[in-house]
Design a protein around this motif. Structure first.
Motif, mmCIF file in Angstrom:
data_model
loop_
_atom_site.group_PDB
_atom_site.id
_atom_site.type_symbol
_atom_site.label_atom_id
_atom_site.label_comp_id
_atom_site.label_asym_id
_atom_site.label_seq_id
_atom_site.Cartn_x
_atom_site.Cartn_y
_atom_site.Cartn_z
ATOM 1 N N ASN A 9 1.166 -0.694 -0.222
ATOM 2 C CA ASN A 9 0.049 -0.257 -0.097
ATOM 3 C C ASN A 9 0.368 0.757 -0.368
ATOM 4 O O ASN A 9 0.171 2.312 -0.323
ATOM 5 C CB ASN A 9 -1.020 -0.311 0.675
ATOM 6 C CG ASN A 9 -0.140 -0.073 2.356
ATOM 7 O OD1 ASN A 9 1.323 -0.381 2.433
ATOM 8 N ND2 ASN A 9 -1.088 0.311 3.641
ATOM 9 N N ARG A 10 1.869 1.327 -0.589
ATOM 10 C CA ARG A 10 2.966 2.757 -0.365
ATOM 11 C C ARG A 10 3.260 2.829 -1.483
ATOM 12 O O ARG A 10 2.767 2.196 -2.156
ATOM 13 C CB ARG A 10 4.580 2.031 -0.066
ATOM 14 C CG ARG A 10 5.300 3.831 -0.122
ATOM 15 C CD ARG A 10 5.538 3.732 1.199
ATOM 16 N NE ARG A 10 6.377 2.635 2.296
ATOM 17 C CZ ARG A 10 6.058 2.240 3.252
ATOM 18 N NH1 ARG A 10 4.855 2.850 3.825
ATOM 19 N NH2 ARG A 10 6.639 1.792 4.602
ATOM 20 N N GLU A 11 2.702 4.117 -2.044
ATOM 21 C CA GLU A 11 2.265 5.274 -2.684
ATOM 22 C C GLU A 11 3.567 5.369 -3.571
ATOM 23 O O GLU A 11 4.709 6.199 -3.279
ATOM 24 C CB GLU A 11 1.842 6.350 -1.897
ATOM 25 C CG GLU A 11 -0.230 6.027 -1.481
ATOM 26 C CD GLU A 11 -0.392 7.371 -1.181
ATOM 27 O OE1 GLU A 11 -1.824 7.806 -2.023
ATOM 28 O OE2 GLU A 11 0.290 8.506 -0.818
ATOM 29 N N THR A 46 -0.780 2.843 -5.150
ATOM 30 C CA THR A 46 -0.350 2.288 -4.370
ATOM 31 C C THR A 46 0.594 1.400 -5.088
ATOM 32 O O THR A 46 0.805 1.067 -6.469
ATOM 33 C CB THR A 46 -1.752 0.740 -3.641
ATOM 34 O OG1 THR A 46 -1.335 0.348 -4.706
ATOM 35 C CG2 THR A 46 -2.848 1.549 -3.054
ATOM 36 N N SER A 77 0.718 -1.825 -4.996
ATOM 37 C CA SER A 77 0.084 -3.375 -5.793
ATOM 38 C C SER A 77 -0.365 -2.360 -6.928
ATOM 39 O O SER A 77 -0.730 -3.680 -7.805
ATOM 40 C CB SER A 77 -1.494 -3.571 -4.741
ATOM 41 O OG SER A 77 -0.071 -4.730 -3.807
ATOM 42 N N SER A 78 -1.310 -1.368 -6.653
ATOM 43 C CA SER A 78 -1.883 -1.172 -8.391
ATOM 44 C C SER A 78 -0.879 -0.686 -9.322
ATOM 45 O O SER A 78 -0.697 -0.312 -10.869
ATOM 46 C CB SER A 78 -3.278 0.327 -7.691
ATOM 47 O OG SER A 78 -1.916 1.513 -7.511
ATOM 48 N N LYS A 121 7.801 5.840 0.242
ATOM 49 C CA LYS A 121 6.403 6.827 -1.433
ATOM 50 C C LYS A 121 7.671 7.925 -2.073
ATOM 51 O O LYS A 121 8.577 7.151 -2.058
ATOM 52 C CB LYS A 121 6.148 7.246 -0.462
ATOM 53 C CG LYS A 121 5.150 8.327 -1.137
ATOM 54 C CD LYS A 121 4.574 9.520 0.667
ATOM 55 C CE LYS A 121 3.193 10.380 -0.634
ATOM 56 N NZ LYS A 121 2.759 11.290 0.232
#
Length: 535
Positions: free
Chosen positions: A25-27, A37, A39-40, A245
């Protein structure tokens, strides 16, 4: 006896997997336009990988050039292209158009990913680009881009496909290719394998955690090294390994960058000295004093003048330096505190942090006599040569220059320097920039360093010009701050000479005051352009 042992490969996809597994979930932030994130972002990268293979049939070894600013699209390419087995060619968009075309042709690019604002340049070159070259284009709004050429929409390649995994990658495959900035002649192609990129990212990550940077997973990176320039010093891979991040600035707008730093709580950046100067001297800089107090910066690309370093220190910025070149991927030294420095007094620490630094893990540096080829002693000036597992093995299709680069099994940097008694490398000049006066060298970088200490000097560059008596003599170009007279500078430098900081015969014969420094395509001061002004 059979074995099911798996030979793990050091490939770019494993950098991505490492980041996603441990910091899902890091940006990743691109200006105020898009956020991901880890992941995305991984999902998007793998959708693009599908599009590259299924929609346009990219093959292993194909060259894919990218013409873009520091955007999320470029970051996709840093991962998807090598993961497809193809080669990422980071095109220097600040080259003149004819040189851009030359490097695209020399690299034998089969595909170009082109931001919409650079598309007219490609359209003008339509008669010169190879038949069948595919153009992938996009804009920030994800709207279809119109062109006189057949184009493929980047976002459609991403959005119309399901994620897929890379296949048959080998760590010794060519992963990236780019051309040197050409400050000392025609640009030369250098290339790197997956293995070299991974090992370089690990080396940079390790020293980032050492003092005085002490970087951790809680930091936020905003890197101000163009993504077309030497892998943006490796940070597009380093951030993912370190789980931090990551903020992408797009095209550099220094007022916007300061706002991004404030909004996204940026704590670490990397850049050349010119960028640091432009940020801390920006008209809005006084609004961001709290940002500067929490900011850690690595400087590379050219020497950090002591005067600029002290101005940054006054603002509370933690500054240290790194060294490398296109041929070295690029980082080979960083001025972290080693065990001989970590307990020293603050002033001695300061002086070591503005050197080129100490070697990264797995880097060996020696100083050779450029004439005899013999190794010099500690403290003696000679050519810096290096060995490391991530250096380029050759200039692309140039065996003659490769032979000179790797003479005697060491990579020859063309830089003059020495190693001090604490193991830190000092670069005193480019071999081609060193000023040869009366049979002795005047190190232009050291001379620039002391001139930068004058409170009315904003920027300085020293070049050599021909002299009938001495062979060459130094000329200093100065961007002044306020009303500065030549007599003040001469008096200032004479005082420093009397204190032993420089020798009196180093003091320039001429001081030329200018409004702005000419810059190269990588934001370094363009000394060739300065020399041309006094011919």
């Amino acid at each position: 006896m059979s074995s099911k042992y798996f030979e793990y490969q050091l490939t770019v996809d494993n950098i991505l997997e490492t980041g996603v597994t441990t910091f899902p979930n890091r940006e990743i932030v691109y200006r105020d336009i898009r956020r991901y994130t880890f992941s995305s972002f991984s999902d998007s990268v793998k959708r693009l990988l599908s599009g590259l293979k299924k929609n346009i049939n990219i093959k292993q070894g194909d060259r894919i050039g990218v013409m873009d600013w520091d955007t999320d699209v470029y970051l996709h390419a840093y991962y998807s292209v090598p993961m497809s087995g193809a080669v990422l060619h980071t095109v220097n968009i600040r080259y003149p158009p004819e040189l851009i075309l030359k490097t695209v042709l020399q690299a034998e690019d089969k595909y170009l990913i082109v931001r919409d604002e650079f598309l007219p340049l490609v359209e003008k070159a339509a008669n010169f680009i190879p038949v069948g070259m595919k153009i992938i284009t996009y804009n920030d709004n994800k709207e279809k881009v119109k062109s006189s050429l057949p184009v493929i929409d980047f976002w459609e390649l991403v959005d119309s496909n399901e994620p897929s995994e890379p296949e048959n990658l080998n760590e010794n495959m060519m992963a990236t290719l780019f051309f040197t900035s050409g400050t000392t002649g025609e640009p030369k192609g250098v290339w790197f394998t997956h293995r070299k990129l991974v090992l370089h990212a690990l080396g940079v990550s390790l020293v980032g955690g050492r003092p005085p940077l002490n970087l951790s997973t809680k930091d936020t990176y905003l890197i101000l090294v163009p993504m077309f320039h030497v892998h943006s010093w490796g940070y597009p891979y380093v951030f993912m390994l370190n789980g931090v991040k990551y903020v992408l600035p797009g095209r550099y707008d220094y007022g916007l960058i300061l706002k991004l730093m404030d909004r996204e709580k940026v704590t670490f950046s990397a850049m050349v000295p010119t960028i640091l100067y432009l940020l801390i001297s920006h008209p809005d800089a006084n609004k961001y004093s709290n940002v500067f107090k929490n900011w850690k910066v690595t400087i590379g690309g050219s020497a950090l003048p002591e005067g600029l370093a002290r101005k940054a220190q006054e603002l509370g910025i933690t500054v240290l330096c790194g060294y490398g070149l296109s041929e070295t991927c690029p980082v080979i030294t960083v001025s972290y505190y080693n065990s001989l420095v970590e307990n020293d007094n603050d002033e001695n620490k300061f002086y070591e942090t503005i050197t080129a630094g100490a070697p990264l893990p797995f880097v060996k540096i020696k100083i050779f006599d450029p004439i005899t080829g013999k190794e010099k002693n500690r403290g003696e000036i000679g050519e810096v040569v290096v060995r490391s597992p991530w250096l380029t093995q050759e200039y692309y299709k140039d065996p003659e220059k490769t032979e000179a680069l790797w003479k005697d099994g060491w990579l020859h940097t063309g830089d003059l320097g020495f190693i001090d008694d604490k193991g830190y490398l000092h670069i005193v000049d480019r071999e081609k920039d060193a000023i040869k006066s009366g049979g002795e060298f005047i190190p232009s970088l050291l001379l620039e360093d002391v001139i930068s200490l004058h409170p009315k000097v904003s920027q300085v560059a020293v070049v050599g010009v021909k002299d009938e008596k001495w062979g060459e003599r130094p000329v200093a170009f100065i961007v002044p701050k306020g009303d500065l007279k030549e007599e003040e500078l001469r008096s200032f430098l004479n005082d420093l000479a009397n204190k032993g900081r420089i020798q009196k015969w180093w003091i320039p014969d001429r001081f030329i005051f200018i409004n702005t420094m000419p810059l190269t395509s990588t934001n370094k001061i363009d000394k060739k352009a300065l020399r041309d002004q006094i011919k």
